[in-house]
Design an enzyme around this catalytic site. Structure first.
Site, short mmCIF file in Angstrom:
data_model
loop_
_atom_site.label_atom_id
_atom_site.label_comp_id
_atom_site.label_asym_id
_atom_site.label_seq_id
_atom_site.Cartn_x
_atom_site.Cartn_y
_atom_site.Cartn_z
N GLU A 1 -1.20 -6.97 -7.58
CA GLU A 1 -2.23 -5.98 -7.89
C GLU A 1 -1.67 -4.77 -8.65
O GLU A 1 -2.37 -4.12 -9.42
CB GLU A 1 -2.94 -5.52 -6.62
CG GLU A 1 -3.84 -6.57 -5.99
CD GLU A 1 -3.11 -7.52 -5.04
OE1 GLU A 1 -1.86 -7.48 -4.99
OE2 GLU A 1 -3.79 -8.30 -4.35
N PHE B 1 -9.27 -7.75 10.02
CA PHE B 1 -8.29 -8.41 9.18
C PHE B 1 -8.37 -7.87 7.75
O PHE B 1 -9.44 -7.78 7.17
CB PHE B 1 -8.53 -9.93 9.19
CG PHE B 1 -7.58 -10.67 8.28
CD1 PHE B 1 -6.22 -10.69 8.54
CD2 PHE B 1 -8.05 -11.32 7.15
CE1 PHE B 1 -5.34 -11.36 7.70
CE2 PHE B 1 -7.18 -11.99 6.30
CZ PHE B 1 -5.83 -12.00 6.57
N GLN B 2 -7.23 -7.50 7.21
CA GLN B 2 -7.12 -6.94 5.86
C GLN B 2 -7.98 -5.71 5.67
O GLN B 2 -8.57 -5.51 4.62
CB GLN B 2 -7.42 -8.00 4.79
CG GLN B 2 -6.33 -9.09 4.75
CD GLN B 2 -6.36 -9.93 3.49
OE1 GLN B 2 -7.42 -10.20 2.94
NE2 GLN B 2 -5.20 -10.37 3.05
N LYS C 1 -17.61 -6.17 1.90
CA LYS C 1 -18.00 -7.52 1.50
C LYS C 1 -19.52 -7.74 1.61
O LYS C 1 -20.13 -8.35 0.73
CB LYS C 1 -17.26 -8.56 2.35
CG LYS C 1 -17.50 -9.98 1.85
CD LYS C 1 -16.53 -10.97 2.43
CE LYS C 1 -16.76 -12.34 1.80
NZ LYS C 1 -15.79 -13.32 2.27
N MET D 1 19.70 6.05 -15.42
CA MET D 1 19.48 7.49 -15.35
C MET D 1 20.06 8.07 -14.07
O MET D 1 20.64 9.16 -14.08
CB MET D 1 17.99 7.81 -15.46
CG MET D 1 17.69 9.30 -15.59
SD MET D 1 18.50 10.07 -17.01
CE MET D 1 17.20 9.98 -18.24
#
Lengths: 161, 569
Positions: free
Chosen positions: B49, B111-112, B161, B479
């Protein structure tokens, strides 16, 4: 550093308080007190925030608050004639010997006794900050066991022409 | 007609003119993904993602259109966090849609489930949790409006959802009604007149251009200003390309790794005209010693930027282009000749002499230590005729790209300036290439950053996106190593990447082309070969001098004339 009272009109939506409080926290601005409630328009809430800040910090607070999409209007009422009030509930130890002294102080400050127990009094007082602080100073010697304050709320005085 | 929340989302995106979205499916967004089949929008499947949000960001920076990404709830949403923070710091219009657990499960540690609106509160311009499907069209309309207007920034819309499944009448609003959000576009006329007075009276003006000038499309207005009042111009990393890089008045970037000419100019200027720039610490060095002799005209669409780091003598809140046009219009009516003009001419000559005297330099093209990284960037510039879109990772690669690729056009550099996100460049290049199919897109990378989102090579291969990745491979986190060399007595704590994989083989394993160059000649050949490939991504691995440094360098919190490797006036 100066104490400022700012009135913030915000959309009355979930999460708005978090947005404001989060902004103060992450930008390192200190809140002395914050009170929030619905206005006459149920879609709008008024937050009264008391902050101690330098002029430049206050300017940033103002500007950063204004960037929040849910902030409608900000007024710094520190130097505007306004009515400032706070409500405090305080539980004071009161023996038979001290009870009448405490009641006298309550009367002088036009406070109210809202609960009585054999060895304690619960007192309600409203007023501006100096009145509340003055009252606290007077009753502290008797022993404060619990205390709750709402934080300041404020309205600008109407013009009386 | 009633549509489901998922259908409303897709129809609304279509109404907003969204052509592409980047995303990754998951449980909470399955309804949306189902409706993507046959939708009038192209979805690019990323491999993480973070890749989706950076690709949306790269698309947005290089096209000027909002970038859109989709992720599922919980881990999908939290994987967007770095990308949203990146877009927020650099004011990039990104609209992210995240799935969320059903409203009945909200707050139950389902969940999630992750409180993504809470998490992204400080790194989005605004965010929404949609709890009624009827609100969805308005929320989407507002999300795009907020992301793209005023000071642009990312907006996140969290979609439970059941909201994507529920149905509602679809009526897309024509306009946004937000009483509490009205960006100021036109500068205050009195302030503009005061600015014009200052410019007219100035003897050493300096135009300081930031990312806001690009967001506003101020290129023509900037050039009009310097035509009318010739003056030296410098830019921040984010502002590169807003003013033509090859223009004789352009001194280069300023700040920590800025050009000596630009940095010296800040110390002597008597009038700094800041356009869409925010006086970041990497630009100003020690703020107390920055522009010691200057008054400041600060033009910015975000009032909160004005007076934040530097006191502005003339603050002008407004859109950079509109404000500059107003200034130019008023200046055109003034008498701009006389002794002040003569002083300005001398000042310009002085700054251009510095530019001549202290160019950005490096040693030979190659040495026994490897190829000079600056040479690689210059060769990329030569072979692309300066017309490529460059994305960068973060660190030395980023600074060499900024120093040695000259940007003549706005929206040609996509680099994580504010947040400094390693792993940004590769997915951003994918987004940039999709938004600009006709142009060459090159991610100038380091070997450290390359691995941070290397999985997106699979995305580029899947869709035949011909991005080029130029890895300046020094087997170091360069760097940090440079800072360890200068500030920590060469104690190279955890910066050596000697056991990193073979980047050519990695490229090949993904189905991309992998090329390696170990000399200056091979560098020329490899770049030519890579630029000829139009159907697949190419990874170029340049074995550079391991201990090459980015110079000049102003130590943190130093004054801008204290440049290591910058020469002395």
């Amino acid at each position: 550093m100066k104490r400022h009272v700012i009135s913030v009109l915000v959309n009355n939506k979930p999460g708005v308080l978090t947005r404001i409080a989060g902004l103060f926290a992450r930008r390192g601005f200190n809140i002395d007190s914050l009170a929030v409630g619905e206005t006459q328009d149920p879609e709008v809430s008024m937050m009264t925030i008391v902050v101690t800040a330098t002029d430049s910090t206050l300017e940033q607070i103002n500007k950063q608050l204004n960037k929040l999409i849910d902030v409608i209007k900000i007024i710094d009422i520190t130097d505007v004639p306004s009515v400032l009030r706070e409500l405090m509930l305080v539980k004071v130890s009161a023996s038979p010997a001290t009870r009448s002294e405490i009641i006298q102080i309550v009367d002088i400050f036009r406070a109210k006794i809202v609960d009585v127990a054999p060895n304690a009094l619960t007192i309600e007082i409203t007023g501006d900050e100096s009145k509340i602080e003055g009252f606290l100073k007077m009753i502290a010697p008797y022993g404060i066991s619990e205390l709750a304050r709402t934080g300041t709320i404020a309205l600008v005085r109407s013009n009386c022409k | 007609m009633k549509l489901s929340g998922a259908e409303i989302l897709i129809q609304s995106l279509f109404r907003e003119g969204v052509e592409v979205v980047f995303g990754y499916p998951g449980g909470a967004v399955m309804e949306i993904y189902d409706k993507l089949i046959g939708a009038p929008i192209t979805h690019y499947l990323v491999r993480h993602e973070q890749g989706a949000v950076h690709a949306a960001d790269g698309y947005a920076r290089t096209t000027g259109k909002p970038g859109v990404c989709i992720a599922t709830s919980g881990p999908g949403a939290t994987n967007l966090v770095t990308g949203l923070a990146t877009a927020y710091m650099d004011s990039v219009p990104v609209v992210a849609f995240t799935g969320q657990v059903a409203t009945s499960l909200l707050g139950t540690d389902a969940f999630q489930e992750a409180d993504i609106t809470g998490i992204t509160l400080p790194i989005t311009k605004h965010n929404y949790l949609v709890k009624k499907v009827e609100d969805l069209p308005r929320v989407i309309k507002e999300a795009f409006h907020i992301a793209t207007t005023g000071r642009p920034g990312p907006v996140l819309v969290d979609l439970p959802k059941d909201i994507t499944q529920a149905e509602a009448e679809f009526i897309y609003p024509d306009k946004v009604e937000l009483a509490s959000y009205k960006p100021t576009l036109y500068g205050h006329l009195r302030q503009i007149e005061r600015a014009v007075n200052l410019i007219q009276e100035s003897t050493k003006p300096l135009l300081y251009v930031g990312g806001g000038a690009i967001a506003s499309g101020a290129t023509a207005a900037l050039h009009k200003l310097t035509e009318l009042v010739p003056m030296p111009v410098t830019a921040t990393l984010m502002g590169l390309g807003a003013y033509q890089g090859t223009d004789p008045y352009f001194l280069g970037m300023l700040g920590m790794h800025g050009t000596p000419a630009a940095n010296y100019a800040t110390l002597e200027t008597d009038l700094l005209i800041a356009v869409g720039a925010r006086f970041d610490d990497r630009v100003t060095g020690n703020i107390e010693k920055f522009i010691p002799n200057a008054q400041v005209i600060h033009i910015d669409i975000d009032p909160a930027e004005i007076g934040k780091n530097v006191v502005a003598d003339i603050p002008i809140v407004g859109d950079a282009t509109l404000v500059l046009e107003a200034i130019v219009e008023s200046l055109a009516k003034r008498d701009l000749s006389g002794p002040k003009a003569e002083a300005r001419r001398k000042w310009l000559e002085q700054t251009l002499a510095w530019k001549e005297q202290f160019p950005l330099e490096y040693g030979p093209e190659e040495s026994p230590q490897g190829v000079a990284p600056q040479f690689v960037v210059e060769e990329l510039y030569r072979q692309t005729k300066g017309e490529a879109i460059i994305t960068t990772e973060v660190g030395q690669n980023q600074m060499w790209a900024a120093q040695f690729y000259c940007f003549d056009r706005p929206r040609s550099l996509a680099s994580s300036g504010g947040l400094g996100t390693m792993g940004y460049g590769l997915p951003a290049a994918i987004g940039a290439q999709i938004g600009n199919p006709g142009r060459t897109v090159i991610d100038i990378a380091g070997d450290g950053s390359f691995l941070m989102n290397v999985q997106e090579l699979a995305t580029a291969v899947q869709y035949g996106i011909p991005i080029k990745v130029a890895i300046l491979n020094n087997q170091f986190l360069g760097m940090v190593r440079q800072w360890q060399e200068i500030f920590y007595q060469r104690r190279y704590s955890h910066t050596c990447l000697r056991s990193n994989p073979d980047n050519v083989k990695i490229a090949e394993a993904f189905g991309a082309v992998g090329l390696r160059a170990t000399s200056a000649d091979e560098t020329r050949e490899v770049i030519a070969e890579a630029l000829a490939i139009k159907d697949r991504p190419v990874v170029m691995d340049f074995k550079i001098d391991r201990e090459a440094n980015v110079l000049p360098m102003v130590p943190p919190n130093g004054s801008l004339d204290q440049m290591i490797g910058g020469g002395t006036r």
